[in-house]
Design a protein around this motif. Sequence first.
Motif, mmCIF file in Angstrom:
data_model
loop_
_atom_site.group_PDB
_atom_site.id
_atom_site.type_symbol
_atom_site.label_atom_id
_atom_site.label_comp_id
_atom_site.label_asym_id
_atom_site.label_seq_id
_atom_site.Cartn_x
_atom_site.Cartn_y
_atom_site.Cartn_z
ATOM 1 N N GLN A 70 29.984 -19.437 -0.225
ATOM 2 C CA GLN A 70 29.057 -19.031 -1.282
ATOM 3 C C GLN A 70 29.455 -17.668 -1.834
ATOM 4 O O GLN A 70 29.462 -17.461 -3.055
ATOM 5 N N ASP A 71 29.790 -16.724 -0.956
ATOM 6 C CA ASP A 71 30.208 -15.383 -1.392
ATOM 7 C C ASP A 71 31.446 -15.462 -2.273
ATOM 8 O O ASP A 71 31.524 -14.815 -3.330
ATOM 9 N N LYS A 72 32.424 -16.250 -1.871
ATOM 10 C CA LYS A 72 33.655 -16.399 -2.650
ATOM 11 C C LYS A 72 33.371 -17.057 -3.997
ATOM 12 O O LYS A 72 33.927 -16.658 -5.023
ATOM 13 N N PHE A 73 32.523 -18.067 -3.994
ATOM 14 C CA PHE A 73 32.152 -18.775 -5.220
ATOM 15 C C PHE A 73 31.527 -17.793 -6.218
ATOM 16 O O PHE A 73 31.919 -17.753 -7.391
ATOM 17 N N ALA A 74 30.557 -17.001 -5.754
ATOM 18 C CA ALA A 74 29.886 -16.031 -6.623
ATOM 19 C C ALA A 74 30.879 -15.014 -7.172
ATOM 20 O O ALA A 74 30.801 -14.630 -8.352
#
Length: 109
Positions: A70-74
Amino acid sequence: MPHLRFRGVEQSRLKEISKGLVDELSELLESGRDHFTLECIESAFVFDGANVKPEPMIEVLWFPRPQDTQDKFANIVTQALKQAGETQEIAVFFVTLTPSAYYDEGQHY
């Protein structure tokens, strides 16, 4: 899936970044490019009785994934908009869907 809803982002800017953005996100999720939906929602933002230029807000609807993913996606979404010239703060928020409550062609995941 996932479905990204862009608010406060000009459609021309979204078109400009769409291919590269989906390429990066599909690589991160190890998912086919055709599983992504990008929606540009045109809306008016109002403050103190006047229309204002909104800060970009990106809502991501998807199935549960690890926090690191999720962090990488954001970060990928944020950097794509910044590289396209966005200068305002960018908000990315996630709505986690329950696979058994999501139906495609009458069948849940």
